[in-house]
Write a protein that holds these residues in place. Structure first.
Motif, PDB file in Angstrom:
ATOM      1  N   ARG A 141      23.457  17.530  60.495  1.00  0.00           N
ATOM      2  CA  ARG A 141      24.704  18.145  60.985  1.00  0.00           C
ATOM      3  C   ARG A 141      25.601  17.103  61.649  1.00  0.00           C
ATOM      4  O   ARG A 141      26.815  17.076  61.425  1.00  0.00           O
ATOM      5  CB  ARG A 141      24.389  19.280  61.963  1.00  0.00           C
ATOM      6  CG  ARG A 141      23.891  20.550  61.291  1.00  0.00           C
ATOM      7  CD  ARG A 141      23.862  21.730  62.249  1.00  0.00           C
ATOM      8  NE  ARG A 141      23.084  21.491  63.446  1.00  0.00           N
ATOM      9  CZ  ARG A 141      21.765  21.696  63.540  1.00  0.00           C
ATOM     10  NH1 ARG A 141      21.080  22.130  62.499  1.00  0.00           N
ATOM     11  NH2 ARG A 141      21.127  21.468  64.671  1.00  0.00           N
ATOM     12  N   LEU A 142      24.999  16.234  62.460  1.00  0.00           N
ATOM     13  CA  LEU A 142      25.773  15.178  63.123  1.00  0.00           C
ATOM     14  C   LEU A 142      26.380  14.222  62.096  1.00  0.00           C
ATOM     15  O   LEU A 142      27.519  13.773  62.256  1.00  0.00           O
ATOM     16  CB  LEU A 142      24.898  14.411  64.115  1.00  0.00           C
ATOM     17  CG  LEU A 142      24.536  15.173  65.385  1.00  0.00           C
ATOM     18  CD1 LEU A 142      23.457  14.416  66.153  1.00  0.00           C
ATOM     19  CD2 LEU A 142      25.759  15.390  66.251  1.00  0.00           C
ATOM     20  N   MET A 143      25.635  13.914  61.035  1.00  0.00           N
ATOM     21  CA  MET A 143      26.140  13.036  59.989  1.00  0.00           C
ATOM     22  C   MET A 143      27.381  13.663  59.337  1.00  0.00           C
ATOM     23  O   MET A 143      28.379  12.974  59.110  1.00  0.00           O
ATOM     24  CB  MET A 143      25.037  12.807  58.946  1.00  0.00           C
ATOM     25  CG  MET A 143      25.367  11.790  57.902  1.00  0.00           C
ATOM     26  SD  MET A 143      23.957  11.311  56.853  1.00  0.00           S
ATOM     27  CE  MET A 143      23.003  12.786  56.684  1.00  0.00           C
ATOM     28  N   ASN A 144      27.335  14.944  59.074  1.00  0.00           N
ATOM     29  CA  ASN A 144      28.479  15.631  58.486  1.00  0.00           C
ATOM     30  C   ASN A 144      29.676  15.652  59.441  1.00  0.00           C
ATOM     31  O   ASN A 144      30.819  15.465  59.017  1.00  0.00           O
ATOM     32  CB  ASN A 144      28.095  17.048  58.052  1.00  0.00           C
ATOM     33  CG  ASN A 144      27.135  17.043  56.879  1.00  0.00           C
ATOM     34  OD1 ASN A 144      27.166  16.140  56.053  1.00  0.00           O
ATOM     35  ND2 ASN A 144      26.273  18.038  56.814  1.00  0.00           N
ATOM     36  N   MET A 145      29.420  15.859  60.725  1.00  0.00           N
ATOM     37  CA  MET A 145      30.507  15.833  61.714  1.00  0.00           C
ATOM     38  C   MET A 145      31.133  14.446  61.801  1.00  0.00           C
ATOM     39  O   MET A 145      32.357  14.319  61.917  1.00  0.00           O
ATOM     40  CB  MET A 145      29.985  16.251  63.091  1.00  0.00           C
ATOM     41  CG  MET A 145      29.770  17.739  63.230  1.00  0.00           C
ATOM     42  SD  MET A 145      29.400  18.160  64.948  1.00  0.00           S
ATOM     43  CE  MET A 145      27.655  18.423  64.833  1.00  0.00           C
ATOM     44  N   ARG A 146      30.307  13.389  61.724  1.00  0.00           N
ATOM     45  CA  ARG A 146      30.837  12.021  61.783  1.00  0.00           C
ATOM     46  C   ARG A 146      31.767  11.739  60.620  1.00  0.00           C
ATOM     47  O   ARG A 146      32.741  11.003  60.766  1.00  0.00           O
ATOM     48  CB  ARG A 146      29.699  10.999  61.825  1.00  0.00           C
ATOM     49  CG  ARG A 146      29.095  10.821  63.196  1.00  0.00           C
ATOM     50  CD  ARG A 146      28.176   9.629  63.270  1.00  0.00           C
ATOM     51  NE  ARG A 146      27.072   9.693  62.335  1.00  0.00           N
ATOM     52  CZ  ARG A 146      25.935  10.355  62.543  1.00  0.00           C
ATOM     53  NH1 ARG A 146      25.752  11.015  63.670  1.00  0.00           N
ATOM     54  NH2 ARG A 146      24.971  10.342  61.650  1.00  0.00           N
ATOM     55  N   LYS A 147      31.498  12.323  59.466  1.00  0.00           N
ATOM     56  CA  LYS A 147      32.377  12.125  58.308  1.00  0.00           C
ATOM     57  C   LYS A 147      33.767  12.675  58.620  1.00  0.00           C
ATOM     58  O   LYS A 147      34.778  12.041  58.326  1.00  0.00           O
ATOM     59  CB  LYS A 147      31.787  12.790  57.070  1.00  0.00           C
ATOM     60  CG  LYS A 147      30.586  12.056  56.520  1.00  0.00           C
ATOM     61  CD  LYS A 147      29.987  12.777  55.338  1.00  0.00           C
ATOM     62  CE  LYS A 147      28.704  12.079  54.913  1.00  0.00           C
ATOM     63  NZ  LYS A 147      27.964  12.812  53.911  1.00  0.00           N
ATOM     64  N   HIS A 148      33.822  13.857  59.239  1.00  0.00           N
ATOM     65  CA  HIS A 148      35.116  14.448  59.601  1.00  0.00           C
ATOM     66  C   HIS A 148      35.813  13.622  60.682  1.00  0.00           C
ATOM     67  O   HIS A 148      37.023  13.398  60.623  1.00  0.00           O
ATOM     68  CB  HIS A 148      34.940  15.898  60.080  1.00  0.00           C
ATOM     69  CG  HIS A 148      34.473  16.824  58.999  1.00  0.00           C
ATOM     70  ND1 HIS A 148      35.215  17.088  57.871  1.00  0.00           N
ATOM     71  CD2 HIS A 148      33.321  17.517  58.868  1.00  0.00           C
ATOM     72  CE1 HIS A 148      34.548  17.927  57.090  1.00  0.00           C
ATOM     73  NE2 HIS A 148      33.391  18.192  57.675  1.00  0.00           N
ATOM     74  N   ILE A 149      35.047  13.178  61.645  1.00  0.00           N
ATOM     75  CA  ILE A 149      35.623  12.341  62.710  1.00  0.00           C
ATOM     76  C   ILE A 149      36.149  11.041  62.112  1.00  0.00           C
ATOM     77  O   ILE A 149      37.227  10.565  62.476  1.00  0.00           O
ATOM     78  CB  ILE A 149      34.582  12.078  63.822  1.00  0.00           C
ATOM     79  CG1 ILE A 149      34.286  13.376  64.568  1.00  0.00           C
ATOM     80  CG2 ILE A 149      35.070  11.000  64.778  1.00  0.00           C
ATOM     81  CD1 ILE A 149      33.100  13.305  65.514  1.00  0.00           C
TER      82      ILE A 149
END
Length: 161
Positions: A141-149
Motif C-alpha cells: 500500500r505504501l509503495m502505491n501511495m509513493r507512486k502518487h506522491i
C-alpha cells in the motif's frame, strides 16, 4: 549464501556529539543510524552490497537523550526483484532503567547492486505469519501511495524550473 538474516538490531549509547541545539539527539544522527541498520539488514538478507533508494515516512515520536541506550531494529517486510523494503523502529531508554520507548520509525528501501552498480536480484521474502502478511500488505500500500506522491512531486519540479 545459504542462510538469510531477515532482521537485525544495532545497539549503542547516544553520545554528546549527537546533540542538537535543543539538547536532544538531532534527527540527522537518528537518520544515519537508520541508514546503517537498513544496510546491515538488506545485506544480511541479500548477501550483496546494497544502496539506499528511499527513506520515507520518518516519524520522530519522542526525543533521544544523550546517554540513552539506543536500539535500531530493522526487518525486511517486502522484496521486489532487486529491492527490499525495510521497516525500522528506533527505541531508546535510560540504561539504568531498561524501559524502551519508541522514538522514531520509518520505511527504507534498499537495492542490491552488482560490481558495476547495476541492480541485482534478491531472494524473495515470503511472509508466513498473519503479522508478516499484514506488514507485506502495508508495504505494498505504501509503495502505491509513493507512486502518487512521486507524480505530484514531478508536477512541483516542473513549475520550479
Amino acid at each position: 549464501m545459504s542462510k538469510r538474516q531477515r532482521d537485525i538490531t544495532l545497539r549503542f549509547l547516544a553520545e554528546p556529539s549527537d546533540v542538537n541545539f535543543g539538547g536532544k539527539v538531532h534527527g540527522g544522527a537518528a537518520m544515519k543510524w537508520i541508514d546503517l541498520a537498513a544496510y546491515a539488514c538488506a545485506a544480511g538478507w541479500s548477501g550483496k552490497y546494497c544502496i539506499t533508494a528511499y527513506a520515507g515516512g520518518i516519524r520522530f515520536v519522542r526525543p533521544i537523550h544523550v546517554g540513552n541506550l539506543v536500539e535500531v531494529n530493522a526487518k525486511v517486510i517486502y522484496t521486489g526483484s532487486s529491492s527490499m523494503h525495510i521497516a525500522i523502529d528506533v527505541q531508546a531508554n535510560d540504561p539504568k532503567e531498561l524501559t524502551n520507548r519508541l522514538t522514531t520509525h520509518c520505511i527504507v528501501i534498499m537495492v542490491a547492486v552488482d560490481e558495476d552498480g547495476k541492480p541485482s536480484t534478491v531472494p524473495e521474502w515470503v511472509p508466513i505469519s498473519e503479522d508478516d502478511i499484514a506488514l507485506r500488505e502495508s508495504a505494498i500500500r505504501l509503495m502505491n501511495m509513493r507512486k502518487h506522491i512521486g507524480d505530484e512531486m514531478e508536477a512541483h519540479v516542473k513549475y520550479l524550473k
